[in-house]
Design a protein around this motif. Structure first.
Motif, PDB file in Angstrom:
ATOM      1  N   ALA A  38      10.617  37.770  91.215  1.00  0.00           N
ATOM      2  CA  ALA A  38      11.947  38.342  90.997  1.00  0.00           C
ATOM      3  C   ALA A  38      12.232  38.501  89.512  1.00  0.00           C
TER       4      ALA A  38
ATOM      5  N   LYS B  97      10.739  41.617  88.267  1.00  0.00           N
ATOM      6  CA  LYS B  97      11.530  42.795  88.665  1.00  0.00           C
ATOM      7  C   LYS B  97      12.669  43.028  87.679  1.00  0.00           C
TER       8      LYS B  97
ATOM      9  N   VAL C 104      17.712  42.430  92.458  1.00  0.00           N
ATOM     10  CA  VAL C 104      17.217  41.199  93.085  1.00  0.00           C
ATOM     11  C   VAL C 104      18.118  40.674  94.200  1.00  0.00           C
TER      12      VAL C 104
END
Length: 378
Positions: free
Chosen positions: A22, A25, A48
């Protein structure tokens, strides 16, 4: 690294429930951590999800204290302590190839020298004397060939691998890298405190965990992905069927690294994991040269491991098993009385009497040629 830069990376790394995937990302979507924390909750939620977006909007508990502790730790030895992030040029390139590289790495030791060739050497904590000897001798040969040995500082095979690498490495080389499952201000197991200090002098200690992180059980299987990634191959010396070493081997194979295994006695539970790997396609090795040639690493003739000379291994793992020390020293392969005396230090008369007791109990079999062999319990 400047204080403000370290502060935002630490805040990102310490955000509850935010894992490396995450976090990547977020970095891909917004850039560096200061840009991430400048976003509104809606933008973060798109990347997220809502719960993580809410967590990111609040400073993690203990964040400032962790920042001060990290700065103090770095200041104690700035030439030998370092924190690197995914954005740093000297972040280990090998770790960038895995699915979830750590956001931050803590390094201590010879941090300015990047090993060109590395090999992971792993195995059982409760290793046999022969396994400990193999780990030490193979790792010594690898280090003599200029290969950095990567392992996990655990009891048993890991410790023997680090010891062998320290014995074989040339001055100035990064002899060995210990990837640990705690913060670098702690040493686990405590029995390896002195070994950790020697690794810091002639190699490197590496952790993805913040300072103060205790030895939590979940951290050790997770750090295995880093051990596998840092080596261009992984050698499993001994392993049970259910072990962290097999996790490391699986991760190495998934990452496109070579996996090697040393075969053992069919009677030994320590060999069953290696035999399972061999059935799955791992490469069988009988010498350090087998590994080095397969990886196209050049091994000097003087570095080739000698035939078994009866050297007494440093017994790190057998005491932890709770089994009879003599049985632990025997291993599972046939062994003569002289070799057992060398391994145990027990006088011949006492040793013969004890072997007779074990023979009558069905624990040991007497073989032709004055040899003895431990009997499998199952």
């Amino acid at each position: 690294m400047q204080r403000d830069e370290l502060a935002v990376w630490l805040r990102l790394a310490l955000t509850p429930q935010l894992g490396p995937v995450a976090a990547r990302k977020l970095l891909a979507a917004f850039g560096l951590p200061d840009a991430i924390f400048a976003q509104g909750e809606a933008a973060l939620a798109q990347a997220v999800g809502g719960p993580l977006a809410q967590s990111l909007r609040q400073a993690p508990e203990g964040w400032q204290e962790q920042l001060e502790a990290t700065l103090a730790w770095l200041a104690q030895d700035p030439g030998r302590r370092q924190v690197v992030t995914l954005a740093d040029a000297d972040y280990p390139a090998a770790l960038l190839t895995i699915e979830d590289p750590p956001l931050m790495l803590y390094r201590m030791g010879r941090i300015g020298t990047a090993p060109q060739r590395a090999l992971a050497v792993v195995g059982s904590r409760n290793a046999s004397p022969q396994g400990l000897q193999n780990a030490r001798r193979f790792s010594r040969a690898f280090a003599q060939a200029g290969v950095t040995v990567v392992s996990g500082l655990a009891l048993g095979i890991d410790g023997a691998a680090h010891e062998g690498a320290l014995e074989g490495a040339a001055p100035g080389a990064v002899a060995t890298i210990a990837v640990v499952g705690t913060g670098l201000d702690r040493v686990y197991p405590k029995r390896h405190l002195e070994l950790a200090h020697r690794i810091a002098e002639r190699g490197m200690l590496l952790s993805e965990y913040p300072l103060g992180t205790p030895p939590l059980a979940a951290n050790f299987p997770r750090r295995n992905r880093l051990i596998a990634a840092l080596g261009q191959g992984t050698l499993v010396v001994e392993a049970a069927l259910q072990s962290g070493s097999l996790i490391t081997a699986r991760l190495a194979a998934e990452q496109g690294r070579e996996v090697f295994a040393i075969p053992g006695s069919i009677h030994s539970p320590h060999a069953r994991g290696c035999h399972a790997l061999l059935r799955q396609g791992a490469k069988l090795v009988e010498s350090a040269q087998d590994v080095l040639e397969d990886l196209r690493f050049v091994l000097p003739a003087a570095a080739a491991p000698a035939a078994d000379d009866g050297e007494e291994p440093e017994g790190e793992g057998e005491a932890a098993t709770g089994e009879d020390p003599l049985l632990a020293a025997m291993g599972y392969d046939p062994i003569g009385l002289d070799a057992l005396i060398a391994r145990t230090g027990i006088p011949a008369s006492r040793l013969s009497a004890r072997l007779l007791e074990l023979e009558l109990a069905g624990e040991v079999a007497r073989l032709p040629g004055g040899l003895y062999q431990r009997q499998a319990s199952a």
